[in-house]
Design an enzyme around this catalytic site. Sequence first.
Site, mmCIF file in Angstrom:
data_model
loop_
_atom_site.group_PDB
_atom_site.id
_atom_site.type_symbol
_atom_site.label_atom_id
_atom_site.label_comp_id
_atom_site.label_asym_id
_atom_site.label_seq_id
_atom_site.Cartn_x
_atom_site.Cartn_y
_atom_site.Cartn_z
ATOM 1 N N LYS A 40 0.819 -1.205 0.000
ATOM 2 C CA LYS A 40 0.000 0.000 0.000
ATOM 3 C C LYS A 40 0.851 1.253 0.000
ATOM 4 O O LYS A 40 0.377 2.341 -0.229
ATOM 5 C CB LYS A 40 -0.894 0.027 1.255
ATOM 6 C CG LYS A 40 -1.729 -1.208 1.441
ATOM 7 C CD LYS A 40 -2.397 -1.212 2.850
ATOM 8 C CE LYS A 40 -3.114 -2.522 3.047
ATOM 9 N NZ LYS A 40 -3.272 -2.820 4.509
ATOM 10 N N GLU A 95 7.340 2.358 -6.410
ATOM 11 C CA GLU A 95 7.580 1.809 -5.075
ATOM 12 C C GLU A 95 7.787 2.953 -4.076
ATOM 13 O O GLU A 95 8.228 4.041 -4.440
ATOM 14 C CB GLU A 95 8.811 0.891 -5.183
ATOM 15 C CG GLU A 95 9.284 0.187 -3.949
ATOM 16 C CD GLU A 95 8.297 -0.722 -3.262
ATOM 17 O OE1 GLU A 95 7.257 -0.203 -2.816
ATOM 18 O OE2 GLU A 95 8.589 -1.926 -3.100
ATOM 19 N N ASP A 96 7.447 2.711 -2.834
ATOM 20 C CA ASP A 96 7.647 3.746 -1.814
ATOM 21 C C ASP A 96 9.109 3.834 -1.385
ATOM 22 O O ASP A 96 9.688 4.908 -1.314
ATOM 23 C CB ASP A 96 6.745 3.500 -0.583
ATOM 24 C CG ASP A 96 6.845 2.075 -0.023
ATOM 25 O OD1 ASP A 96 7.581 1.235 -0.580
ATOM 26 O OD2 ASP A 96 6.173 1.801 0.993
ATOM 27 N N ASP A 99 14.703 -0.987 0.331
ATOM 28 C CA ASP A 99 15.510 -1.258 1.503
ATOM 29 C C ASP A 99 16.566 -2.300 1.098
ATOM 30 O O ASP A 99 17.580 -1.949 0.517
ATOM 31 C CB ASP A 99 14.549 -1.743 2.596
ATOM 32 C CG ASP A 99 15.177 -1.865 3.968
ATOM 33 O OD1 ASP A 99 16.064 -1.083 4.279
ATOM 34 O OD2 ASP A 99 14.760 -2.752 4.737
ATOM 35 N N LYS A 127 17.319 3.367 0.568
ATOM 36 C CA LYS A 127 18.298 3.270 1.659
ATOM 37 C C LYS A 127 19.473 2.464 1.131
ATOM 38 O O LYS A 127 19.537 1.246 1.344
ATOM 39 C CB LYS A 127 17.687 2.514 2.844
ATOM 40 C CG LYS A 127 16.625 3.244 3.623
ATOM 41 C CD LYS A 127 16.169 2.339 4.783
ATOM 42 C CE LYS A 127 14.976 2.896 5.508
ATOM 43 N NZ LYS A 127 14.413 1.918 6.473
ATOM 44 N N PHE A 148 14.115 4.231 10.131
ATOM 45 C CA PHE A 148 12.771 3.792 9.778
ATOM 46 C C PHE A 148 11.871 5.007 9.597
ATOM 47 O O PHE A 148 11.708 5.808 10.507
ATOM 48 C CB PHE A 148 12.203 2.855 10.848
ATOM 49 C CG PHE A 148 10.999 2.120 10.354
ATOM 50 C CD1 PHE A 148 11.125 0.935 9.636
ATOM 51 C CD2 PHE A 148 9.728 2.634 10.577
ATOM 52 C CE1 PHE A 148 10.012 0.271 9.149
ATOM 53 C CE2 PHE A 148 8.605 1.966 10.099
ATOM 54 C CZ PHE A 148 8.747 0.784 9.386
ATOM 55 N N VAL A 149 11.309 5.139 8.411
ATOM 56 C CA VAL A 149 10.501 6.324 8.104
ATOM 57 C C VAL A 149 9.034 5.977 7.903
ATOM 58 O O VAL A 149 8.686 4.841 7.576
ATOM 59 C CB VAL A 149 11.035 7.057 6.856
ATOM 60 C CG1 VAL A 149 12.358 7.734 7.158
ATOM 61 C CG2 VAL A 149 11.168 6.129 5.664
ATOM 62 N N ASP A 155 4.131 3.162 6.375
ATOM 63 C CA ASP A 155 3.486 2.893 7.662
ATOM 64 C C ASP A 155 4.432 2.323 8.703
ATOM 65 O O ASP A 155 5.514 1.829 8.396
ATOM 66 C CB ASP A 155 2.345 1.883 7.472
ATOM 67 C CG ASP A 155 2.887 0.469 7.259
ATOM 68 O OD1 ASP A 155 3.704 0.282 6.336
ATOM 69 O OD2 ASP A 155 2.516 -0.446 8.029
ATOM 70 N N ARG A 161 0.248 6.386 7.523
ATOM 71 C CA ARG A 161 0.321 6.443 6.054
ATOM 72 C C ARG A 161 -0.170 7.779 5.502
ATOM 73 O O ARG A 161 0.279 8.234 4.458
ATOM 74 C CB ARG A 161 -0.519 5.326 5.424
ATOM 75 C CG ARG A 161 0.044 3.936 5.603
ATOM 76 C CD ARG A 161 -0.649 2.983 4.616
ATOM 77 N NE ARG A 161 -0.472 1.585 4.970
ATOM 78 C CZ ARG A 161 0.577 0.843 4.619
ATOM 79 N NH1 ARG A 161 1.553 1.361 3.916
ATOM 80 N NH2 ARG A 161 0.648 -0.426 4.974
HETATM 81 P P1 IMP Z 1 12.982 -4.592 0.729
HETATM 82 O O1 IMP Z 1 12.393 -5.802 0.083
HETATM 83 O O2 IMP Z 1 13.914 -4.915 1.845
HETATM 84 O O3 IMP Z 1 13.602 -3.631 -0.263
HETATM 85 O O4 IMP Z 1 11.811 -3.897 1.510
HETATM 86 C C1 IMP Z 1 11.032 -2.964 0.967
HETATM 87 C C2 IMP Z 1 9.748 -2.827 1.730
HETATM 88 O O5 IMP Z 1 9.943 -2.794 3.158
HETATM 89 C C3 IMP Z 1 9.143 -1.501 1.367
HETATM 90 O O6 IMP Z 1 8.320 -1.641 0.231
HETATM 91 C C4 IMP Z 1 8.400 -1.121 2.633
HETATM 92 O O7 IMP Z 1 7.106 -1.670 2.580
HETATM 93 C C5 IMP Z 1 9.180 -1.755 3.752
HETATM 94 N N1 IMP Z 1 10.084 -0.763 4.381
HETATM 95 C C6 IMP Z 1 11.427 -0.733 4.313
HETATM 96 N N2 IMP Z 1 11.940 0.301 5.010
HETATM 97 C C7 IMP Z 1 10.883 0.956 5.529
HETATM 98 C C8 IMP Z 1 10.754 2.136 6.346
HETATM 99 O O8 IMP Z 1 11.725 2.817 6.721
HETATM 100 N N3 IMP Z 1 9.485 2.500 6.663
HETATM 101 C C9 IMP Z 1 8.392 1.805 6.262
HETATM 102 N N4 IMP Z 1 8.457 0.701 5.484
HETATM 103 C C10 IMP Z 1 9.700 0.287 5.129
HETATM 104 MG MG MG Z 2 6.380 -1.426 0.034
#
Ligand code: IMP
Ligand code: MG
Length: 171
Positions: A40, A95-96, A99, A127, A148-149, A155, A161
């Site tokens: 979301k 994508e938001d 990570d 990040k 963590f944002v 969220d 959100r």
């Molecule tokens: P990845 O698969 O490790 O790249 O994770 C990405 C997903 O983790 C994002 O789409 C977010 O939903 C969640 N996420 C990672 N860091 C944060 C954060 O700082 N705040 C909120 N959600 C995060």
């Molecule tokens: Mg996400």
Amino acid sequence: MEEIKVLINKAKLEKRVEELAKQIEKDYKGKDIVFIGVLKGCTMFFIDLAKRISNDVAFEFVEISSYEGTESTGRISLNKDITESIKGKDVIIIEDIIDTGRTLQYLVELLKSKNPNSLRIATLLSKPSRRVIDLNVDYIGFQIDDIFVVGYGLDYNQKYRNLPYIGYIES
Ligand code: IMP
Ligand code: MG
């Protein structure tokens, strides 16, 4: 209730989203685009970006969950797939935040198997210090440190959100 500190304010978000929109318009001159948003968290960025682009933009969404196991075995599953064919289309994943990059790696593989003409990635936040998967990300709003944002779609336990800015939880 936790106290939220502002990291990126509303004006900075608006300015950067406008810049990304102009860049996308330039790169996709005369082409239709399909946006595939990752629910979301993508929602605010998706809409703000789409409405600033003059190309025709089709809307698709996926929902993905990642089960946090050990760092190396984080299992990922698809809760919701796209509903229209993207064969031969020019697709941008929205994508938001990126990570580790695992979610996007999974999604890129899934979407490539559906044979789009092109596939790019736009993320509001990145990040880089947390990345474990080497991804080619075409559009990045802001690079941030390993904190963590929340807000503007992002969220913490489904909260925050709808904040109109990116913040972090002061602990
Ligand atoms: P990845 O698969 O490790 O790249 O994770 C990405 C997903 O983790 C994002 O789409 C977010 O939903 C969640 N996420 C990672 N860091 C944060 C954060 O700082 N705040 C909120 N959600 C995060
Ligand atoms: Mg996400």
